[in-house]
Design a protein around this motif. Structure first.
Motif, mmCIF file in Angstrom:
data_model
loop_
_atom_site.group_PDB
_atom_site.id
_atom_site.type_symbol
_atom_site.label_atom_id
_atom_site.label_comp_id
_atom_site.label_asym_id
_atom_site.label_seq_id
_atom_site.Cartn_x
_atom_site.Cartn_y
_atom_site.Cartn_z
ATOM 1 N N MET A 52 -1.358 -8.599 8.832
ATOM 2 C CA MET A 52 -2.343 -7.972 8.681
ATOM 3 C C MET A 52 -3.736 -8.418 8.266
ATOM 4 S SD MET A 52 -5.038 -5.394 6.938
ATOM 5 C CE MET A 52 -3.430 -5.024 5.707
ATOM 6 N N ILE A 53 -3.527 -8.875 7.115
ATOM 7 C CA ILE A 53 -4.272 -9.886 6.166
ATOM 8 C C ILE A 53 -4.850 -11.517 6.999
ATOM 9 C CG2 ILE A 53 -4.648 -11.012 3.569
ATOM 10 C CD1 ILE A 53 -2.839 -8.967 2.442
ATOM 11 N N GLU A 54 -3.615 -11.849 7.181
ATOM 12 C CA GLU A 54 -4.072 -13.380 7.951
ATOM 13 C C GLU A 54 -5.177 -12.747 8.992
ATOM 14 O OE1 GLU A 54 -0.322 -14.660 9.023
ATOM 15 O OE2 GLU A 54 -0.178 -15.617 6.824
ATOM 16 N N GLU A 55 -5.066 -11.892 10.102
ATOM 17 C CA GLU A 55 -6.006 -11.522 10.593
ATOM 18 C C GLU A 55 -7.296 -11.568 10.586
ATOM 19 O OE1 GLU A 55 -4.102 -7.965 13.684
ATOM 20 O OE2 GLU A 55 -5.982 -7.764 13.774
ATOM 21 N N LYS A 56 -7.557 -9.849 9.480
ATOM 22 C CA LYS A 56 -8.836 -10.043 9.469
ATOM 23 C C LYS A 56 -9.539 -11.421 8.778
ATOM 24 C CE LYS A 56 -7.898 -4.911 10.175
ATOM 25 N NZ LYS A 56 -8.610 -5.364 11.008
ATOM 26 N N THR A 57 -8.292 -12.028 7.985
ATOM 27 C CA THR A 57 -9.244 -12.808 7.181
ATOM 28 C C THR A 57 -9.157 -14.758 7.739
ATOM 29 O OG1 THR A 57 -7.468 -13.261 5.407
ATOM 30 C CG2 THR A 57 -9.141 -11.621 4.870
ATOM 31 N N GLY A 58 -8.632 -14.434 8.507
ATOM 32 C CA GLY A 58 -8.926 -15.845 8.941
ATOM 33 C C GLY A 58 -7.627 -17.063 8.107
ATOM 34 N N CYS A 59 -7.392 -16.493 7.115
ATOM 35 C CA CYS A 59 -5.980 -16.750 5.553
ATOM 36 C C CYS A 59 -4.871 -17.581 6.582
ATOM 37 C CB CYS A 59 -6.383 -16.261 4.505
ATOM 38 S SG CYS A 59 -8.422 -16.303 3.998
ATOM 39 N N THR A 60 -4.369 -18.241 6.048
ATOM 40 C CA THR A 60 -2.540 -17.932 6.099
ATOM 41 C C THR A 60 -2.370 -17.614 4.847
ATOM 42 O OG1 THR A 60 -1.839 -20.161 5.739
ATOM 43 C CG2 THR A 60 -2.231 -19.273 7.964
ATOM 44 N N LEU A 61 -0.711 -16.959 4.918
ATOM 45 C CA LEU A 61 -0.145 -16.268 3.530
ATOM 46 C C LEU A 61 1.100 -17.497 3.449
ATOM 47 C CD1 LEU A 61 -2.683 -14.502 2.646
ATOM 48 C CD2 LEU A 61 -1.018 -12.803 2.303
ATOM 49 N N VAL A 99 -6.034 -1.337 2.975
ATOM 50 C CA VAL A 99 -6.219 -2.653 2.758
ATOM 51 C C VAL A 99 -6.701 -3.237 4.062
ATOM 52 C CG1 VAL A 99 -4.917 -5.076 2.142
ATOM 53 C CG2 VAL A 99 -3.946 -3.084 1.230
ATOM 54 N N ALA A 100 -6.405 -3.151 4.895
ATOM 55 C CA ALA A 100 -7.459 -3.590 6.078
ATOM 56 C C ALA A 100 -9.005 -3.050 6.244
ATOM 57 C CB ALA A 100 -6.939 -2.493 7.329
ATOM 58 N N ARG A 101 -9.198 -2.012 4.886
ATOM 59 C CA ARG A 101 -10.501 -1.390 5.900
ATOM 60 C C ARG A 101 -11.162 -2.157 4.160
ATOM 61 N NH1 ARG A 101 -8.353 3.550 7.659
ATOM 62 N NH2 ARG A 101 -8.170 4.364 5.157
ATOM 63 N N PHE A 102 -10.767 -2.139 3.206
ATOM 64 C CA PHE A 102 -11.359 -3.278 1.978
ATOM 65 C C PHE A 102 -11.310 -4.210 2.925
ATOM 66 C CE2 PHE A 102 -11.514 -4.020 -2.111
ATOM 67 C CZ PHE A 102 -10.919 -5.346 -2.587
ATOM 68 N N LYS A 153 6.716 -6.287 -6.378
ATOM 69 C CA LYS A 153 5.470 -6.781 -5.525
ATOM 70 C C LYS A 153 4.895 -6.807 -4.214
ATOM 71 C CE LYS A 153 4.384 -3.325 -8.733
ATOM 72 N NZ LYS A 153 3.144 -3.462 -9.760
ATOM 73 N N ILE A 154 6.123 -8.364 -4.031
ATOM 74 C CA ILE A 154 6.132 -9.286 -2.954
ATOM 75 C C ILE A 154 6.867 -8.505 -1.923
ATOM 76 C CG2 ILE A 154 6.688 -11.222 -2.005
ATOM 77 C CD1 ILE A 154 4.977 -11.540 -3.717
ATOM 78 N N ALA A 155 7.578 -7.914 -1.994
ATOM 79 C CA ALA A 155 8.095 -7.226 -0.481
ATOM 80 C C ALA A 155 6.717 -6.388 0.209
ATOM 81 C CB ALA A 155 9.343 -6.284 -1.217
ATOM 82 N N ARG A 156 5.425 -6.085 -0.616
ATOM 83 C CA ARG A 156 5.045 -4.688 -0.382
ATOM 84 C C ARG A 156 3.830 -5.680 -0.148
ATOM 85 N NH1 ARG A 156 3.350 -2.414 2.461
ATOM 86 N NH2 ARG A 156 2.481 0.071 2.258
ATOM 87 N N VAL A 157 3.448 -7.075 -0.433
ATOM 88 C CA VAL A 157 2.389 -7.869 0.480
ATOM 89 C C VAL A 157 3.624 -8.249 1.704
ATOM 90 C CG1 VAL A 157 1.529 -10.398 -0.287
ATOM 91 C CG2 VAL A 157 2.253 -8.402 -1.947
ATOM 92 N N ILE A 158 4.263 -8.700 2.251
ATOM 93 C CA ILE A 158 4.864 -8.712 3.312
ATOM 94 C C ILE A 158 4.937 -7.828 4.320
ATOM 95 C CG2 ILE A 158 6.886 -9.977 4.972
ATOM 96 C CD1 ILE A 158 7.445 -11.230 2.044
ATOM 97 N N GLY A 159 5.560 -6.359 4.030
ATOM 98 C CA GLY A 159 5.395 -5.544 4.283
ATOM 99 C C GLY A 159 6.485 -5.352 5.443
ATOM 100 N N LYS A 160 6.852 -4.348 6.282
ATOM 101 C CA LYS A 160 7.905 -3.994 7.180
ATOM 102 C C LYS A 160 7.514 -5.081 8.426
ATOM 103 C CE LYS A 160 10.358 0.427 7.340
ATOM 104 N NZ LYS A 160 9.936 1.880 7.777
ATOM 105 N N VAL A 215 -7.601 -12.575 -1.502
ATOM 106 C CA VAL A 215 -7.536 -12.522 -3.237
ATOM 107 C C VAL A 215 -7.612 -11.200 -3.748
ATOM 108 C CG1 VAL A 215 -7.259 -13.374 -5.754
ATOM 109 C CG2 VAL A 215 -7.376 -14.945 -4.153
ATOM 110 N N MET A 216 -8.788 -10.075 -3.589
ATOM 111 C CA MET A 216 -8.716 -9.311 -4.391
ATOM 112 C C MET A 216 -7.644 -8.165 -3.308
ATOM 113 S SD MET A 216 -13.148 -8.658 -4.875
ATOM 114 C CE MET A 216 -13.556 -9.457 -3.122
ATOM 115 N N ALA A 217 -7.537 -8.638 -2.436
ATOM 116 C CA ALA A 217 -6.592 -7.669 -1.446
ATOM 117 C C ALA A 217 -5.833 -7.833 -1.808
ATOM 118 C CB ALA A 217 -6.642 -8.383 0.213
ATOM 119 N N LEU A 218 -4.673 -8.884 -2.232
ATOM 120 C CA LEU A 218 -3.437 -8.905 -3.125
ATOM 121 C C LEU A 218 -3.487 -7.578 -4.280
ATOM 122 C CD1 LEU A 218 -2.277 -12.741 -2.139
ATOM 123 C CD2 LEU A 218 -1.856 -10.506 -1.254
ATOM 124 N N LYS A 219 -4.484 -8.524 -4.708
ATOM 125 C CA LYS A 219 -4.766 -7.223 -6.116
ATOM 126 C C LYS A 219 -4.546 -6.269 -5.541
ATOM 127 C CE LYS A 219 -3.874 -10.411 -9.070
ATOM 128 N NZ LYS A 219 -2.928 -10.915 -10.179
#
Lengths: 244, 230
Positions: free
Chosen positions: B168-177, B218-221, B154-161, B199-203
């Motif tokens: 997107m996750i980094e922008e919305k949470t301020g986290c670095t992945l 995931v963005a809405r989540f 599932k890692i490829a999907r976590v990265i995305g195209k 973490v929940m978004a990753l799950k």
């Protein structure tokens, strides 16, 4: 003191003591991913027989002497829980459990792509939680699903069923009562997608013609059970994509 | 809100068209037919039919950057769990960047069981265990943040195209992945609440990786939870 009720195994309409026809399976249910800690797991029920399978690996074993340089070893443990039978079963592995562990391993070995993971073991634990006949074949089915859940590459899915001869009649998927009062019991397992029979045993006496007829009945049932396995695997992932 | 499957779910033993592209050993030629060997998705990508495994086992390759968990300490090396069938080795000489003398140096001073590291696989074939190196930018002991385990497939999907999902996750949470190919993701967040949301978004991604419209969902989540708290 109680008296055991006399059980009529086949009545005048040809129906069995539980109402099934001679070629009818018990209700079968399957669930995967039931153990979070395992690489893969499955819970399979054939009627009242309930079997849990857990797969760990491929992984390096703690004892390196057992590994093979060119492929993974399947290490199968078939075990009946002490509470799985009406009389408490001694937890120590019996000769029967040791034999069935070997037989189930051989039923899966040629199907798993073990050459992809040399020097490792794939541990398959099959625990019978409730025994009512057909535990080894339900165990093979559960192990096949657990391997698929673990992402271990396989050439196909495997399923099993037992055919018994009771009162001179061949019956599909015999339960404990039928097996204990029958003349023969023939467990069969295989991979229908590959046309491979991977488990074939006979306990008792059957004529050549009965073996052929019994095998034909078993194979048709195995095809149905493998179709159920495919459906369970598909449903698990399609559920994430259902319309909300 | 409609979610739909990306394609068709395929199970082990099912036949695939000979033109379908898939990674070994997840597709295999048996008796002249191409079959799937694990549960996967038959999908269309850039005018090609591809088979993408949903289930699988992570096997290291030279060059992979992985997140490893120190399991034990040897005489001159550490034994590292990289979520693969084989335990990896990190030599003290590589970690320290200088020759190592076990009589003088204590390996436990530098890395202990339970520590996480980012490392590159420098040597691996199926006759020997993977060898790691932490020589390189960004590699070494993980000091801050959290490491999350998800299925390697599932890692490829976590990265995305073009890294769309991770950005997107980094922008919305301020986290670095940092998603590593062996199914571990290192996240560093400004606070604990944002860490839990990430973490929940990753799950969610792990559970729904094979569905369409996942990035928007995931963005809405994340937006719903960042607004109101977890």
């Amino acid at each position: 003191m109680g008296h055991k009720a006399k059980v009529t195994l086949i009545d005048e309409r040809g129906l069995r003591h539980d109402g099934r026809r001679f070629d009818e399976l018990r209700p079968i249910s399957m669930q995967i991913g039931v153990l979070a800690n395992a690489s893969g797991s499955a819970l399979v029920e054939y009627g009242r027989t309930k079997v849990l399978a857990a797969v760990y690996g491929p992984r390096e074993p703690s004892q390196k002497f057992m590994v093979l340089p060119d492929r993974a070893i399947l290490r199968v443990r078939y075990h009946m829980a002490p509470f799985s039978t009406s009389e408490r079963k001694n937890p120590a592995p019996s000769r029967r459990e040791i034999e069935l562990s070997k037989v189930i391993r051989e039923a899966l070995e040629d199907i798993v792509l073990s050459s992809e993971y040399p020097r490792t073991v794939i541990d398959i634990f099959i625990e019978v939680l409730q025994a009512d006949g057909g535990t080894r074949v339900a165990g093979v089915t559960a192990a096949s699903l657990a391997l698929a859940d673990a992402g271990v590459p396989m050439k196909g899915l495997v399923a099993g069923v037992a055919v018994g001869k009771v009162g001179g009649v061949l019956l599909l998927d015999v339960d404990e009562i039928e097996d204990s009062m029958g003349e023969a019991d023939m467990p069969v397992a295989g991979a229908p997608d590959l046309g491979l029979v991977t488990l074939f045993q006979l306990n008792g006496v059957l004529s050549e013609e009965e073996v052929e007829r019994g095998f034909s009945m078993a194979w048709k049932a195995i095809e149905k059970i493998v179709a159920m396995e495919k459906e369970v695997l598909r449903k698990k992932f399609e559920a994430a994509g259902e319309e909300v | 809100m409609v979610k739909t499957i990306h394609g068709t779910i395929v199970v082990p033993g099912e036949r695939l068209d000979s033109r379908v592209e898939g990674k070994h050993p997840y597709t295999l030629e048996v008796g002249g037919a191409k079959i799937a060997t694990v549960v996967g998705l038959l999908s269309r990508r850039d005018d090609k039919h591809v088979f993408i495994n949903i289930k699988g086992v992570y096997v290291p390759e030279v060059g992979h950057v992985v997140i490893g968990l120190i399991e034990s300490i040897g005489v001159t090396s550490w034994h590292v769990d990289i979520n693969a069938p084989y335990q990896a080795i990190l030599s003290a000489q590589d970690f320290l960047g200088r020759p190592f003398n076990p009589a003088v140096d204590d390996l436990a001073r530098y890395l202990r069981p339970g520590d996480y590291i980012k490392a590159r696989v420098t040597l691996f074939d199926k006759t020997r265990n993977p060898v790691l190196s932490v020589q390189g930018e960004g590699l070494g002991r993980i000091v801050n943040g959290l490491v999350v385990d998800i299925s390697p497939s599932k890692i490829a999907r976590v990265i995305g195209k073009r890294r769309s999902m991770a950005n997107m996750i980094e922008e919305k949470t301020g986290c670095t992945l940092f998603p590593a190919v062996n199914g571990r993701v290192h996240i560093e967040c400004p606070n604990r609440e944002l860490e839990m949301i990430a973490v929940m978004a990753l799950k969610v991604i792990e559970a729904e990786a094979h569905t369409v419209g996942l990035t928007e969902r995931v963005a809405r989540f994340i937006e719903e939870r960042v607004g109101r708290g977890v």
